[in-house]
Scaffold this active site. Structure first.
Site, mmCIF file in Angstrom:
data_model
loop_
_atom_site.group_PDB
_atom_site.id
_atom_site.type_symbol
_atom_site.label_atom_id
_atom_site.label_comp_id
_atom_site.label_asym_id
_atom_site.label_seq_id
_atom_site.Cartn_x
_atom_site.Cartn_y
_atom_site.Cartn_z
ATOM 1 N N HIS B 148 0.300 -1.408 0.206
ATOM 2 C CA HIS B 148 -0.064 0.221 0.363
ATOM 3 C C HIS B 148 0.835 1.418 0.178
ATOM 4 C CE1 HIS B 148 0.395 -0.364 3.980
ATOM 5 N NE2 HIS B 148 0.769 0.485 4.542
ATOM 6 N N HIS B 196 -6.047 -2.290 3.454
ATOM 7 C CA HIS B 196 -5.989 -0.882 2.470
ATOM 8 C C HIS B 196 -4.969 -1.033 1.515
ATOM 9 C CE1 HIS B 196 -2.072 -0.738 5.069
ATOM 10 N NE2 HIS B 196 -2.007 0.334 5.679
ATOM 11 N N HIS B 210 4.711 7.333 3.082
ATOM 12 C CA HIS B 210 5.321 6.149 3.364
ATOM 13 C C HIS B 210 4.419 4.865 1.681
ATOM 14 C CE1 HIS B 210 2.592 3.820 5.814
ATOM 15 N NE2 HIS B 210 2.705 2.769 5.046
ATOM 16 N N HIS B 242 0.746 -1.740 14.265
ATOM 17 C CA HIS B 242 -0.335 -0.623 13.957
ATOM 18 C C HIS B 242 -1.871 -1.033 14.910
ATOM 19 C CE1 HIS B 242 2.268 1.392 11.616
ATOM 20 N NE2 HIS B 242 2.148 0.454 10.780
ATOM 21 N N TYR B 251 8.528 0.904 9.758
ATOM 22 C CA TYR B 251 8.915 1.827 9.386
ATOM 23 C C TYR B 251 10.102 2.389 9.453
ATOM 24 C CZ TYR B 251 4.592 3.582 9.271
ATOM 25 O OH TYR B 251 2.725 3.894 9.792
ATOM 26 N N GLU B 261 7.918 0.289 4.466
ATOM 27 C CA GLU B 261 7.250 -0.285 5.376
ATOM 28 C C GLU B 261 7.219 -1.627 5.295
ATOM 29 O OE1 GLU B 261 2.951 0.220 6.728
ATOM 30 O OE2 GLU B 261 3.043 -0.066 8.614
#
Lengths: 112, 303
Positions: B148, B196, B210, B242, B251, B261
């Site tokens: 993503h 996502h 990112h 997360h 990250y 990431e």
């Protein structure tokens, strides 16, 4: 070896033309607010008050030519080639993280 | 029909050779081509020609490109984007190396979104007949695929509206100022079955926060962290989890300062996924679930 004077505190640390200002700070047991550490984001912009540095590769967006010409440099990309005075802003939070450890290792930061 | 996935990101790098060493050597992508000064790479489990394009000069995102399922999609989206009030241009076959016909638009946030239907196919590293689970000769983190991209926008609500109203994305999670509000401060949007494919948080227009590569599990994320330490890659945050997406993460930064990431886990989504809402006062937990506070880089270090 060169000497790095950090304004406004006059914290004095040892530097070298082979190490960036940020690397010298780390070696002396200090930290400051850093971003990408690769010359891409501009978070570690500091003011070069005296002396010369050699800059490694960085993005124009991280340090526009106009700011560079006014003496701004990136702590992660600036290699001091002679004694330098570097001004660090309050919001960059220069702080000791391992002063005792660094002293054992032979780095002797001292306040002038 | 419609958008089927995030196909590729094109990013600027200050030092192309150092970037190739990072993406090929440390992340383990495969260089699949070089043209017009750009380098094209893909993960071992991706079949299309590339998912990452490196362009020399500067930092940040040139564009994010999404693959659509049918030719009709390009025509439909061309009309829908124009009807939404944005300028659409045609991208002709060959304008982008190994990519077919497409359309392109610049969002109000300044980000360029491209849609395309076809890309040259190279096949996955394991083949498709009686395959082994992973190919020989893996390097570094050996990321299988792009996952993503997350960007910043001065008006994240408008950004999310474009993706939902025009490109039929769904919102898996959103951040609102307080309970009961429908004002989107941040949105995680999907077309695939992942949490996502693209996400937005508040910040300056046009910036990249990112782009992420998938890893199979938590141990691989830890191992990726070991590789970062061994090869001197600056780490931003992690390994941690997360709250938003439930993903496990590190990250870190590429040699030009673009944030990458590695991401694993996360739940499965469907078009009827019930949107999760975070209130801004819980954002620390939403972003870094274990530490429960944002670091001073998360919202300010952008390229």
């Amino acid at each position: 070896m060169v000497t790095i004077y950090l304004m406004p505190s006059w914290l004095t640390i040892a530097g070298s033309p082979q190490a960036t200002v940020w690397e010298a700070l780390q070696a002396a047991g200090y930290a400051m607010r850093m971003g990408c550490r690769r010359g891409g984001c501009g978070i570690c912009q500091v003011r070069l008050r005296a002396g010369r540095v050699q800059m490694g590769a960085y993005a124009e967006t991280a340090l526009p030519e106009e700011q560079r010409s006014q003496g701004w440099v990136l702590a992660c990309r600036a290699y001091p080639v002679e004694d330098v005075e570097i001004e660090i802003r309050d919001d960059q939070h220069l702080r000791p993280v391992a002063p005792w450890w660094a002293r054992v290792a032979g780095n002797r930061p001292s306040n002038r | 029909m419609g958008v089927i996935r995030l196909g590729f990101v094109e990013v600027r790098v200050t030092d192309l050779d150092a970037a190739v060493r990072h993406y090929q050597g440390s992340l383990g992508l495969e260089v699949t081509g070089q043209a017009n000064g750009k380098v094209f790479l893909k993960g071992w489990d991706e079949w299309d020609h590339h998912s990452v394009v490196l362009q020399p000069g500067g930092v940040g995102l040139v564009k994010m490109a999404f693959k659509v399922e049918g030719d009709q999609d390009l025509e439909d989206f061309e009309k829908r984007i124009a009807a939404w009030g944005l300028t659409v241009s045609r991208v002709h076959r060959g304008e982008d190396f190994a990519v077919g016909e497409g359309i392109s638009t610049e969002l109000p946030s300044g980000h360029v979104v491209q849609l395309y239907r076809e890309m040259e196919t190279l096949g996955v590293g394991t083949g498709t007949e009686n395959p082994d689970p992973w190919p020989e000769g893996q390097r570094g983190m050996a990321v299988p695929r792009l996952d993503h991209v997350l960007v910043t926008a001065e008006d994240p609500h408008l950004f999310a509206r474009f993706f939902t109203e025009v490109l039929d994305f769904h919102i898996s999670e959103r951040v609102v100022p307080q309970a009961g509000s429908d004002q989107i401060l941040g949105a995680w949007l999907f077309r695939t079955n992942t949490p996502h494919d693209v996400a937005v948080i508040p910040g300056p227009n046009g910036k990249l926060h990112h782009f992420a590569f998938y890893l199979d599990n938590w141990y691989e994320v830890l191992r990726a962290g070991d590789i970062m330490a061994k090869t001197g890659i600056p780490v931003d945050v992690g390994p941690t989890r997360h709250g938003i997406t439930r993903g496990q993460t590190i990250y870190f930064f590429d040699p030009s300062g673009n944030r990458n990431e590695v991401f694993s886990g996360g739940y499965i989504t469907y078009p009827d996924f019930p949107c999760i809402t975070w209130t801004a006062d819980q954002l620390g937990k939403g972003i870094f679930y274990i530490q429960r506070e944002l670091n001073d880089r998360f919202t300010t270090v952008l390229t």
